[in-house]
Write a protein that holds these residues in place. Structure first.
Motif, PDB file in Angstrom:
ATOM      1  N   CYS A  22       0.831  -1.202   0.000  1.00  0.00           N
ATOM      2  CA  CYS A  22       0.000   0.000   0.000  1.00  0.00           C
ATOM      3  C   CYS A  22       0.868   1.255   0.000  1.00  0.00           C
ATOM      4  CB  CYS A  22      -0.933   0.008   1.208  1.00  0.00           C
ATOM      5  SG  CYS A  22      -2.213  -1.273   1.144  1.00  0.00           S
ATOM      6  N   PHE A  34      -7.068   3.965  -2.076  1.00  0.00           N
ATOM      7  CA  PHE A  34      -6.561   3.047  -1.058  1.00  0.00           C
ATOM      8  C   PHE A  34      -7.481   1.841  -0.935  1.00  0.00           C
ATOM      9  CE2 PHE A  34      -6.443   1.441   3.307  1.00  0.00           C
ATOM     10  CZ  PHE A  34      -5.090   1.172   3.449  1.00  0.00           C
ATOM     11  N   GLU A  36      -8.320  -1.363   1.410  1.00  0.00           N
ATOM     12  CA  GLU A  36      -8.123  -1.998   2.724  1.00  0.00           C
ATOM     13  C   GLU A  36      -7.741  -3.469   2.590  1.00  0.00           C
ATOM     14  OE1 GLU A  36      -8.404  -0.830   5.800  1.00  0.00           O
ATOM     15  OE2 GLU A  36      -9.660   0.968   5.771  1.00  0.00           O
ATOM     16  N   LYS A 123       0.408   2.771   9.429  1.00  0.00           N
ATOM     17  CA  LYS A 123      -0.956   2.782  10.001  1.00  0.00           C
ATOM     18  C   LYS A 123      -1.081   3.758  11.165  1.00  0.00           C
ATOM     19  CE  LYS A 123      -1.617  -2.004   8.452  1.00  0.00           C
ATOM     20  NZ  LYS A 123      -2.182  -3.332   8.743  1.00  0.00           N
ATOM     21  N   LYS A 155      -3.071   4.757   4.245  1.00  0.00           N
ATOM     22  CA  LYS A 155      -4.500   5.019   4.062  1.00  0.00           C
ATOM     23  C   LYS A 155      -4.769   6.509   3.866  1.00  0.00           C
ATOM     24  CE  LYS A 155      -9.029   4.129   6.136  1.00  0.00           C
ATOM     25  NZ  LYS A 155      -9.731   3.456   7.269  1.00  0.00           N
TER      26      LYS A 155
END
Length: 206
Positions: A22, A34, A36, A123, A155
């Protein structure tokens, strides 16, 4: 293709599920959405992006490796000739931080001794209640082992560019002072837009 002064080889390492792919996707394709549920990397993924450092264009060639033990032999082969490594852990999973010591030992054993390593706590968008590794702990580990450090969020795309650009800045500084030279072992190649001279009569590498 735009000219660039140097081509830098990167490797992204760390446990599976920490967000390596990511981070790579958000860096190399800034407008991407993005996901998940990004698929687990099988073997190695690859990305490229051109950045500016101190007025010079650098092309980053980034290899994203699988974190599973079954692919570690493949991963080790990519340490050789890497100028930089992003060592990524998940701030909500303490085991991924604990395993950074093993990843770092392996990187330094298999890679070149002057490889620039940045420790990335991914994160950072998660709530403090789910955090398992403090920012201070991450920074202390980085300081102890001579690494660059930051926390990022793939993210939210927070500090993603910085995670890749800061090692490039460090490598550029080493090149400028002569601490490292372009060549296969250093993970740096001379680009078509460079005034630097290589050891084979001054021809630029691509």
């Amino acid at each position: 293709m735009q000219d660039y002064s140097y081509l830098l080889k990167y490797i992204v390492i760390g446990d599976t599920g920490v967000g390596k792919s990511c981070l790579l996707l958000q860096f190399t394709e800034p407008g991407s959405t993005f996901n998940e549920r990004h698929d687990v990397t099988i073997g190695v993924e690859f990305g490229v992006r051109r950045v500016e450092v101190n007025g010079q264009a650098l092309k980053l060639q980034i290899w994203d490796t699988a974190g599973q033990e079954s692919f570690r032999s493949i991963t080790r082969s990519y340490y050789r000739g890497a100028a930089a490594a992003l060592l990524v852990y998940d701030i909500s999973r303490r085991a991924t931080f604990r395993n950074c010591k093993t990843w770092l030992t392996e990187a330094r054993a298999c890679g070149n001794p002057q490889m620039v390593v940045i420790l990335v706590g991914n994160k950072s968008d998660l709530s403090e209640s789910t955090r398992a590794v403090s920012e201070a702990e991450g920074r202390a580990f980085a300081d102890e082992h001579g690494l660059l450090f930051l926390e990022a969020s793939a993210k939210q795309r927070k500090h993603v560019d910085e995670a890749f650009v800061r090692p490039a800045e460090a490598i550029h500084g080493l090149l400028a002072t002569g601490a490292i030279e372009a060549g296969d072992l250093s993970g740096v190649k001379i680009g078509p837009g460079s005034r630097a001279r290589s050891n084979d009569g001054g021809k630029a590498c691509c």
